[in-house]
Enzyme design. Structure first.
Site, PDB file in Angstrom:
ATOM      1  N   SER A 255       0.830  -1.209   0.000  1.00  0.00           N
ATOM      2  CA  SER A 255       0.000   0.000   0.000  1.00  0.00           C
ATOM      3  C   SER A 255       0.862   1.257   0.000  1.00  0.00           C
ATOM      4  CB  SER A 255      -0.864   0.011   1.262  1.00  0.00           C
ATOM      5  OG  SER A 255      -0.002  -0.038   2.391  1.00  0.00           O
TER       6      SER A 255
ATOM      7  N   TYR B 210      -4.121   0.026   4.057  1.00  0.00           N
ATOM      8  CA  TYR B 210      -4.865  -1.236   3.959  1.00  0.00           C
ATOM      9  C   TYR B 210      -5.327  -1.717   5.342  1.00  0.00           C
ATOM     10  CZ  TYR B 210      -3.614  -2.240  -0.969  1.00  0.00           C
ATOM     11  OH  TYR B 210      -3.502  -2.226  -2.330  1.00  0.00           O
TER      12      TYR B 210
ATOM     13  N   CYS C 267       3.015  -7.193   1.927  1.00  0.00           N
ATOM     14  CA  CYS C 267       2.080  -6.539   2.844  1.00  0.00           C
ATOM     15  C   CYS C 267       1.380  -7.625   3.649  1.00  0.00           C
ATOM     16  CB  CYS C 267       1.073  -5.737   2.029  1.00  0.00           C
ATOM     17  SG  CYS C 267      -0.253  -5.045   3.019  1.00  0.00           S
ATOM     18  N   ASN C 268       1.558  -7.584   4.959  1.00  0.00           N
ATOM     19  CA  ASN C 268       0.913  -8.596   5.811  1.00  0.00           C
ATOM     20  C   ASN C 268      -0.602  -8.468   5.786  1.00  0.00           C
ATOM     21  OD1 ASN C 268       3.203  -9.842   7.901  1.00  0.00           O
ATOM     22  ND2 ASN C 268       3.735  -7.847   7.068  1.00  0.00           N
TER      23      ASN C 268
ATOM     24  N   CYS D  99       4.179  -6.022   9.972  1.00  0.00           N
ATOM     25  CA  CYS D  99       3.807  -5.045   8.947  1.00  0.00           C
ATOM     26  C   CYS D  99       5.111  -4.649   8.272  1.00  0.00           C
ATOM     27  CB  CYS D  99       3.141  -3.832   9.593  1.00  0.00           C
ATOM     28  SG  CYS D  99       2.937  -2.449   8.453  1.00  0.00           S
TER      29      CYS D  99
ATOM     30  N   HIS E 215       6.024  -2.112   6.871  1.00  0.00           N
ATOM     31  CA  HIS E 215       6.485  -0.734   7.122  1.00  0.00           C
ATOM     32  C   HIS E 215       7.453  -0.671   8.307  1.00  0.00           C
ATOM     33  CE1 HIS E 215       3.290   0.653   4.454  1.00  0.00           C
ATOM     34  NE2 HIS E 215       3.657   1.905   4.648  1.00  0.00           N
TER      35      HIS E 215
HETATM   36  N1  DGL Z   1       2.655  -2.622   4.833  1.00  0.00           N
HETATM   37  C1  DGL Z   1       1.382  -3.140   5.141  1.00  0.00           C
HETATM   38  C2  DGL Z   1       1.485  -4.433   5.932  1.00  0.00           C
HETATM   39  O1  DGL Z   1       2.497  -5.106   5.927  1.00  0.00           O
HETATM   40  C3  DGL Z   1       0.365  -2.276   5.849  1.00  0.00           C
HETATM   41  C4  DGL Z   1       0.231  -0.829   5.671  1.00  0.00           C
HETATM   42  C5  DGL Z   1      -1.204  -0.338   5.566  1.00  0.00           C
HETATM   43  O2  DGL Z   1      -1.951  -0.351   6.545  1.00  0.00           O
HETATM   44  O3  DGL Z   1      -1.534   0.029   4.445  1.00  0.00           O
HETATM   45  O4  DGL Z   1       0.536  -4.829   6.551  1.00  0.00           O
END
Ligand code: DGL
Length: 271
Positions: free
Chosen positions: A18, A49, A81-82, A193, A195
């Site tokens: 995302s 997301y 992305c988890n 996550c 991020h």
């Molecule tokens: N990077 C995304 C993950 O690993 C989440 C970021 C979002 O909430 O968009 O879950």
């Protein structure tokens, strides 16, 4: 062999998230698979997301992959992305024929290394609720106390940090306070996550004795086992390409970071 490699001959991998989170996975991929043409797509229209419904996230990723596949022949897709992986992988695998690798919380390795038996899962509000996540905990961490913290605030902070914005450590402490108040503080924290590897130093400052575990290396190893032997020759250097879903001032502020990670082209992807 000509010096110009055919478009269809080069081995291409799409990394999708995302936002900037997938770049933490890209860093791990680069180490094991340096001679790959990387396409990075961040869905800044759907971001975050972690606050969207499962249906929205799945449909959005199907649209993005469909649009990218019209432009590129993909050898592998990384759903970095988890939040997306814990819900959309079966749908995506049913829709598309190329290999798809997901990012899911690294509960299993974390349960192996904890010393005090307390794991912290730091993820988005959606990821901590997913049946997939709860099942991972049931299967691999049944002897542990597992503390769940779902927060989008840290996702926004990681986005800011990658754009060069300084964030005071107290901001992190406030968000993480529920764990600091626990009788037994987690000694192993799962960064559920993608991020969060970007804010690992700040997390480590708050939980200085804790081990931080994420799935980046495991994803890269899996990708290596699938496409490692097909890597492009080092003689061919490609300019990696990034896509966003909507170009705006937020995406502009990301140029330096994208450049730093080797994505010097950013295009808008119409869905
Ligand atoms: N990077 C995304 C993950 O690993 C989440 C970021 C979002 O909430 O968009 O879950």
């Amino acid at each position: 062999m000509t010096s110009q490699m055919n478009f269809y001959d080069r081995v291409s991998v799409l990394i999708l998230d995302s936002g900037i989170g997938g770049l933490s996975v890209y860093q791990e991929m680069q180490k094991l698979l340096p001679h790959i043409y990387y396409i990075y797509c961040f869905d800044n229209e759907g971001f975050p997301y972690g606050e969207k419904s499962e249906i929205f996230v799945s449909e959005q990723i199907v649209k993005i992959m469909t649009a990218i596949q019209k432009k590129h022949l993909l050898n592998c897709v990384i759903i970095a992305c988890n939040t997306a992986s814990t819900t959309a992988l079966p749908i995506l695998r049913a829709h598309f024929s190329c290999p798809i690798i997901g990012a899911v919380p690294a509960i299993k390795p974390a349960a192996r290394i904890t010393r005090n038996g307390v794991l912290g899962l730091l993820a988005t509000p959606e990821t901590i609720k997913r049946p997939y996540t709860l099942d991972l905990i049931k299967r691999f961490a049944k002897n542990c106390q597992v503390e769940l913290l779902g927060t989008s605030e840290l996702v926004y902070l990681a986005e800011k940090k990658v754009r060069g914005i300084k964030i005071p450590i107290n901001t992190f402490k406030k968000i993480l306070q529920p764990w600091l108040n626990l009788q037994k503080v987690p000694d192993t924290i799962v960064l559920g996550c993608t991020h969060f590897p970007f804010i690992i130093n700040e997390l480590q400052q708050v939980f200085f004795n804790a081990s931080m575990v994420h799935s980046g290396t495991a994803i890269a190893k899996r990708a290596f086992s699938l496409i490692g032997s097909q890597q492009n020759t080092s003689a061919h250097s490609f300019k990696n390409k990034a896509y966003c879903v909507k170009k705006n001032c937020e995406t502009e502020s990301l140029y330096p970071a994208l450049e730093k990670y080797g994505f010097s082209i950013l295009e808008e992807l119409s869905l």
